[in-house]
Design a protein around this motif. Structure first.
Motif, PDB file in Angstrom:
ATOM      1  N   UNK A   1       0.837  -1.206   0.000  1.00 52.92           N
ATOM      2  CA  UNK A   1       0.000   0.000   0.000  1.00 52.92           C
ATOM      3  C   UNK A   1       0.867   1.250   0.000  1.00 52.92           C
ATOM      4  N   UNK A   2       1.913   1.260   0.802  1.00 53.80           N
ATOM      5  CA  UNK A   2       2.748   2.457   0.937  1.00 53.80           C
ATOM      6  C   UNK A   2       3.590   2.719  -0.311  1.00 53.80           C
ATOM      7  N   UNK A   3       3.759   1.696  -1.143  1.00 55.95           N
ATOM      8  CA  UNK A   3       4.527   1.896  -2.378  1.00 55.95           C
ATOM      9  C   UNK A   3       3.672   2.384  -3.545  1.00 55.95           C
ATOM     10  N   UNK A   4       2.366   2.392  -3.387  1.00 55.23           N
ATOM     11  CA  UNK A   4       1.487   2.840  -4.477  1.00 55.23           C
ATOM     12  C   UNK A   4       1.570   4.348  -4.642  1.00 55.23           C
ATOM     13  N   UNK A   5       1.433   4.822  -5.896  1.00 56.82           N
ATOM     14  CA  UNK A   5       1.370   6.276  -6.095  1.00 56.82           C
ATOM     15  C   UNK A   5       0.020   6.792  -5.616  1.00 56.82           C
ATOM     16  N   UNK A   6      -0.028   8.091  -5.329  1.00 57.96           N
ATOM     17  CA  UNK A   6      -1.197   8.634  -4.653  1.00 57.96           C
ATOM     18  C   UNK A   6      -2.460   8.551  -5.507  1.00 57.96           C
ATOM     19  N   UNK A   7      -2.344   8.727  -6.822  1.00 60.44           N
ATOM     20  CA  UNK A   7      -3.523   8.673  -7.674  1.00 60.44           C
ATOM     21  C   UNK A   7      -4.189   7.301  -7.591  1.00 60.44           C
ATOM     22  N   UNK A   8      -3.362   6.251  -7.650  1.00 62.18           N
ATOM     23  CA  UNK A   8      -3.907   4.893  -7.538  1.00 62.18           C
ATOM     24  C   UNK A   8      -4.496   4.666  -6.149  1.00 62.18           C
ATOM     25  N   UNK A   9      -3.846   5.222  -5.147  1.00 64.82           N
ATOM     26  CA  UNK A   9      -4.286   5.023  -3.770  1.00 64.82           C
ATOM     27  C   UNK A   9      -5.625   5.707  -3.506  1.00 64.82           C
ATOM     28  N   UNK A  10      -5.833   6.877  -4.101  1.00 60.51           N
ATOM     29  CA  UNK A  10      -7.105   7.576  -3.932  1.00 60.51           C
ATOM     30  C   UNK A  10      -8.273   6.709  -4.387  1.00 60.51           C
ATOM     31  N   UNK A  11      -8.115   6.063  -5.541  1.00 59.35           N
ATOM     32  CA  UNK A  11      -9.170   5.191  -6.054  1.00 59.35           C
ATOM     33  C   UNK A  11      -9.402   4.011  -5.108  1.00 59.35           C
ATOM     34  N   UNK A  12      -8.319   3.460  -4.595  1.00 58.96           N
ATOM     35  CA  UNK A  12      -8.452   2.315  -3.697  1.00 58.96           C
ATOM     36  C   UNK A  12      -9.098   2.714  -2.375  1.00 58.96           C
ATOM     37  N   UNK A  13      -8.835   3.935  -1.917  1.00 56.41           N
ATOM     38  CA  UNK A  13      -9.472   4.404  -0.675  1.00 56.41           C
ATOM     39  C   UNK A  13     -10.978   4.534  -0.872  1.00 56.41           C
ATOM     40  N   UNK A  14     -11.395   5.107  -2.007  1.00 57.35           N
ATOM     41  CA  UNK A  14     -12.832   5.221  -2.284  1.00 57.35           C
ATOM     42  C   UNK A  14     -13.487   3.834  -2.300  1.00 57.35           C
ATOM     43  N   UNK A  15     -12.811   2.893  -2.970  1.00 58.82           N
ATOM     44  CA  UNK A  15     -13.347   1.537  -3.055  1.00 58.82           C
ATOM     45  C   UNK A  15     -13.369   0.880  -1.672  1.00 58.82           C
ATOM     46  N   UNK A  16     -12.320   1.131  -0.886  1.00 59.39           N
ATOM     47  CA  UNK A  16     -12.242   0.521   0.444  1.00 59.39           C
ATOM     48  C   UNK A  16     -13.372   1.015   1.332  1.00 59.39           C
ATOM     49  N   UNK A  17     -13.667   2.289   1.299  1.00 51.47           N
ATOM     50  CA  UNK A  17     -14.716   2.843   2.158  1.00 51.47           C
ATOM     51  C   UNK A  17     -16.052   2.173   1.859  1.00 51.47           C
ATOM     52  N   UNK A  18     -16.357   2.043   0.579  1.00 54.72           N
ATOM     53  CA  UNK A  18     -17.597   1.359   0.207  1.00 54.72           C
ATOM     54  C   UNK A  18     -17.564  -0.097   0.655  1.00 54.72           C
ATOM     55  N   UNK A  19     -16.446  -0.771   0.338  1.00 56.24           N
ATOM     56  CA  UNK A  19     -16.351  -2.201   0.622  1.00 56.24           C
ATOM     57  C   UNK A  19     -16.332  -2.491   2.121  1.00 56.24           C
ATOM     58  N   UNK A  20     -15.652  -1.645   2.907  1.00 55.26           N
ATOM     59  CA  UNK A  20     -15.548  -1.891   4.351  1.00 55.26           C
ATOM     60  C   UNK A  20     -16.926  -1.877   5.003  1.00 55.26           C
ATOM     61  N   UNK A  21     -17.782  -0.967   4.581  1.00 53.63           N
ATOM     62  CA  UNK A  21     -19.134  -0.914   5.140  1.00 53.63           C
ATOM     63  C   UNK A  21     -19.885  -2.208   4.835  1.00 53.63           C
ATOM     64  N   UNK A  22     -19.743  -2.678   3.609  1.00 52.84           N
ATOM     65  CA  UNK A  22     -20.429  -3.908   3.221  1.00 52.84           C
ATOM     66  C   UNK A  22     -19.828  -5.111   3.944  1.00 52.84           C
ATOM     67  N   UNK A  23     -18.503  -5.135   4.054  1.00 52.39           N
ATOM     68  CA  UNK A  23     -17.841  -6.269   4.715  1.00 52.39           C
ATOM     69  C   UNK A  23     -18.264  -6.397   6.173  1.00 52.39           C
ATOM     70  N   UNK A  24     -18.236  -5.281   6.892  1.00 50.89           N
ATOM     71  CA  UNK A  24     -18.562  -5.338   8.319  1.00 50.89           C
ATOM     72  C   UNK A  24     -20.049  -5.570   8.519  1.00 50.89           C
ATOM     73  N   UNK A  25     -20.873  -4.776   7.830  1.00 54.07           N
ATOM     74  CA  UNK A  25     -22.306  -4.773   8.105  1.00 54.07           C
ATOM     75  C   UNK A  25     -23.058  -5.931   7.453  1.00 54.07           C
ATOM     76  N   UNK A  26     -22.509  -6.459   6.374  1.00 54.25           N
ATOM     77  CA  UNK A  26     -23.204  -7.532   5.668  1.00 54.25           C
ATOM     78  C   UNK A  26     -22.420  -8.844   5.749  1.00 54.25           C
ATOM     79  N   UNK A  27     -21.175  -8.837   5.211  1.00 53.37           N
ATOM     80  CA  UNK A  27     -20.426 -10.091   5.084  1.00 53.37           C
ATOM     81  C   UNK A  27     -20.081 -10.669   6.456  1.00 53.37           C
ATOM     82  N   UNK A  28     -19.347  -9.898   7.274  1.00 46.52           N
ATOM     83  CA  UNK A  28     -18.928 -10.411   8.582  1.00 46.52           C
ATOM     84  C   UNK A  28     -20.128 -10.679   9.486  1.00 46.52           C
TER      85      UNK A  28
END
Length: 624
Positions: free
Chosen positions: A225-252
């Motif tokens: 994660x720390x080696x990724x450039x910031x542009x790529x990381x921004x997209x992954x953060x947006x995806x993570x926020x959406x996914x984390x809510x689903x993972x905790x509230x639905x999957x887990x």
């Protein structure tokens, strides 16, 4: 209904042996190591075979408990447990397809009906937010549960349940869950607890991993994660926020509920906890490692807002994390989430401090052409406008006032008494504006023309004022008192500009030095008057040529400045012409001295501050 245990008769050993022989025969029939048919077919596809087999297992276990026929009973139970383990695995695998990401999004937003009171209209106001940050929001949160009723669709025989934000869905059909429960009880009773947990955990973890892939969650180490450039990381953060809510509230949450239903009738203590952690601990660590990597990554100003997005998402999720991972065995997950939240908060505070230092020490020395708005000014004001939009979060995170290093002579002084009623966040924003002005004042000195230096300050401070006025949140935090102070600053710069730029031009239109002493005629020295007109023409032409290349980008400010110039210049020139035109026109070649009318002068002034090149000025004159 689960097959019931049969009781022994009282007819002696012959009946006892006969019962064992019958049970053993059923067990051996399904020994996959001895029969091709047993290898190809599964018991739990035929309810009648299920009933017979489970009765046989129960019978063998009774003999094992009583010590009768111990050797044969041990052999039979080993064969039975191997078969039940295969059946257990097969049921799990056949019903463990990954949750479709579209279904997850649908189940967490559009299929939820929300009844709210008439005073709660926030939902419509948030319609333009990004889809990623909006997922699951409509299911409610702990803060809004009192004012919203959530009704969830449930199928017949479903074991789904929901809270205001947690959505537990049916991962495996209820009839398969019943079969799993029957098998688990017998495996645990026979001493095969570890095998049961391992099979369950490995299959369900694989299903969770598949759901992760569907949600776009990658297996990245903290270093990755720390080696990724910031542009790529921004997209992954947006995806993570959406996914984390689903993972905790639905999957887990759904995995936890499934564990409870499969193992609730099993006698072993806390087996459902062990199976749940066997299933989700690895994926949970994988999920939260991403946020942890962001929280400890190198700090830079562009990361602040995504870090705040992460912080907001995690603080919103924290009650759900504590609810889903409320077991003693999952302490580490709760602790990790809380520590990440703390580090994200510290990272946000650190970035704000580093941003302030960066603004103060921004080193560029090349003057921007035409005295227009400096890129630093645009960047800083856009940045703090965004900061103001995160006010609810930052008010809680920023708890101390900005402080100036007493040994730093290259920093401005700040009198907090002027804004003593402001909170720490507002004071930090005012401090940033102050150090931005301080830096701009330094940059203004790189202009060789004093008038252009003042114009540069005027443009930039005016831009600061307009950005504050354009943001309700920012204006509220900065306050009208400080805003008036800034307004006075750019008006003062405009006054200084006019003095520096036009005082010499206006000086040419004075009477001093034109009268001849002892004259009984007109009393005006024609030669001095001609020189005065020549000086005026030369100065005005130079000012026009130079200042037409200067730029005041704000149209209203540009027009106000031109009007202010004309209010002084036009009457002075008209009066000067009225007093002395006849003296020039009565002599030779008056056109060499009176080169411009009042109307033409006013037209020329209207060319100023347009950022025109010399070529553009020439083309404009030709078109006129």
């Amino acid at each position: 209904m689960e097959p019931q245990e049969q009781t022994h008769g009282s007819d002696g050993d012959d009946c006892s042996v006969s019962g064992f022989d019958s049970a053993e025969k059923v067990i051996m029939k399904w020994d996959a190591t001895a029969s091709e048919e047993a290898r190809e077919k599964m018991i739990f596809t035929d309810p009648q075979e299920v009933k017979l087999y489970l009765h046989a297992v129960d019978e063998i276990q009774r003999y094992l408990s009583s010590g009768e026929l111990e050797s044969r009973a041990n052999s039979a139970i080993q064969i039975a447990m191997a078969r039940l383990e295969d059946e257990f695995r097969n049921i799990l695998v056949s019903h463990s397809s990954p949750i479709n990401s579209d279904s997850l999004m649908t189940s967490s937003s559009s299929h939820v009906e929300v009844e709210e009171d008439n005073n709660n209209n926030n939902e419509e106001d948030n319609n333009d937010q990004e889809e990623e940050t909006d997922l699951l929001k409509r299911t409610g949160s702990s803060s809004s549960s009192s004012s919203a009723t959530v009704r969830l669709p449930t199928g017949r025989g479903s074991y789904s349940r929901s809270t205001s934000s947690i959505r537990e869905i049916e991962l495996i059909p209820i009839d398969a869950v019943v079969y799993l429960s029957w098998i688990a009880r017998r495996m645990v009773s026979a001493g095969y607890l570890r095998e049961c947990i391992q099979v369950y955990g490995s299959v369900r973890k694989s299903a969770v991993d598949s759901s992760f892939r569907r949600l776009g969650i990658e297996k990245l180490s903290i270093g990755d994660v720390q080696r990724l450039n910031w542009e790529a990381l921004e997209q992954k953060i947006r995806r993570w926020i959406r996914a984390a809510k689903i993972c905790v509230r639905v999957v887990f949450a759904s995995e936890k509920l499934l564990c409870e239903h499969v193992f609730e009738s099993v006698g072993a203590v806390n087996i459902h906890e062990a199976c749940f952690m066997e299933t989700v601990k690895g994926p949970a660590i994988q999920l939260f490692n991403f946020a942890e990597a962001i929280s400890i990554s190198r700090r830079s100003p562009e990361k602040l807002f995504k870090i705040l997005d992460l912080h907001d998402a995690l603080i919103e999720l924290l009650p759900d994390i504590e609810s889903v991972f409320d077991l003693k065995s999952s302490d580490s997950i709760r602790v990790q989430a809380a520590e990440i939240l703390s580090r994200l908060a510290e990272a946000a505070r650190g970035i704000l401090s580093e941003f302030e230092n960066a603004v103060l020490r921004e080193p560029s020395r090349v003057p921007v052409p035409g005295g227009t708005i400096h890129p630093l000014t645009r960047y800083v004001m856009n940045y703090i406008s965004l900061i103001s939009e995160y006010r609810p979060t930052l008010v809680d995170l920023i708890m101390s006032k900005p402080s100036r290093n007493a040994t730093d002579t290259n920093a401005p002084e700040m009198d907090f008494s002027e804004v003593e009623n402001k909170g720490p966040l507002a004071l930090h924003l005012i401090w940033i504006i102050l150090i931005l002005q301080f830096n701009l004042e330094g940059k203004s000195k790189y202009y060789r023309d004093a008038a252009l230096s003042h114009l540069f300050v005027m443009n930039n401070v005016h831009y600061i004022v307009q950005k504050i006025k354009g943001s309700t949140e920012l204006r509220e935090m900065i306050g009208d008192l400080y805003l008036r102070k800034l307004t006075g600053k750019f008006r003062q710069a405009a006054t200084y500009y006019q003095r520096a730029a036009w005082v010499k031009v206006l000086y040419c239109l004075r009477d001093e030095g034109l009268r001849t002493k002892g004259s009984f005629a007109s009393g005006v020295s024609r030669s001095a008057l001609r020189e005065r007109f020549k000086s005026f023409n030369a100065l005005f032409e130079e000012v026009h040529r130079v200042q037409s290349q200067w730029l005041v980008p704000d149209s209203q400010l540009r027009e106000e400045l031109k009007i202010s110039i004309l209010e002084k210049l036009s009457p002075a020139y008209r009066s000067f012409l009225g007093r002395f035109r006849s003296h020039i026109e009565s002599g030779k070649h008056p056109e060499n001295y009176i080169k411009i009318t009042v109307e033409e002068l006013e037209t020329e002034v209207l060319d100023l501050f347009e950022g025109l090149t010399a070529t553009q000025q020439h083309q404009r004159r030709r078109s006129e």
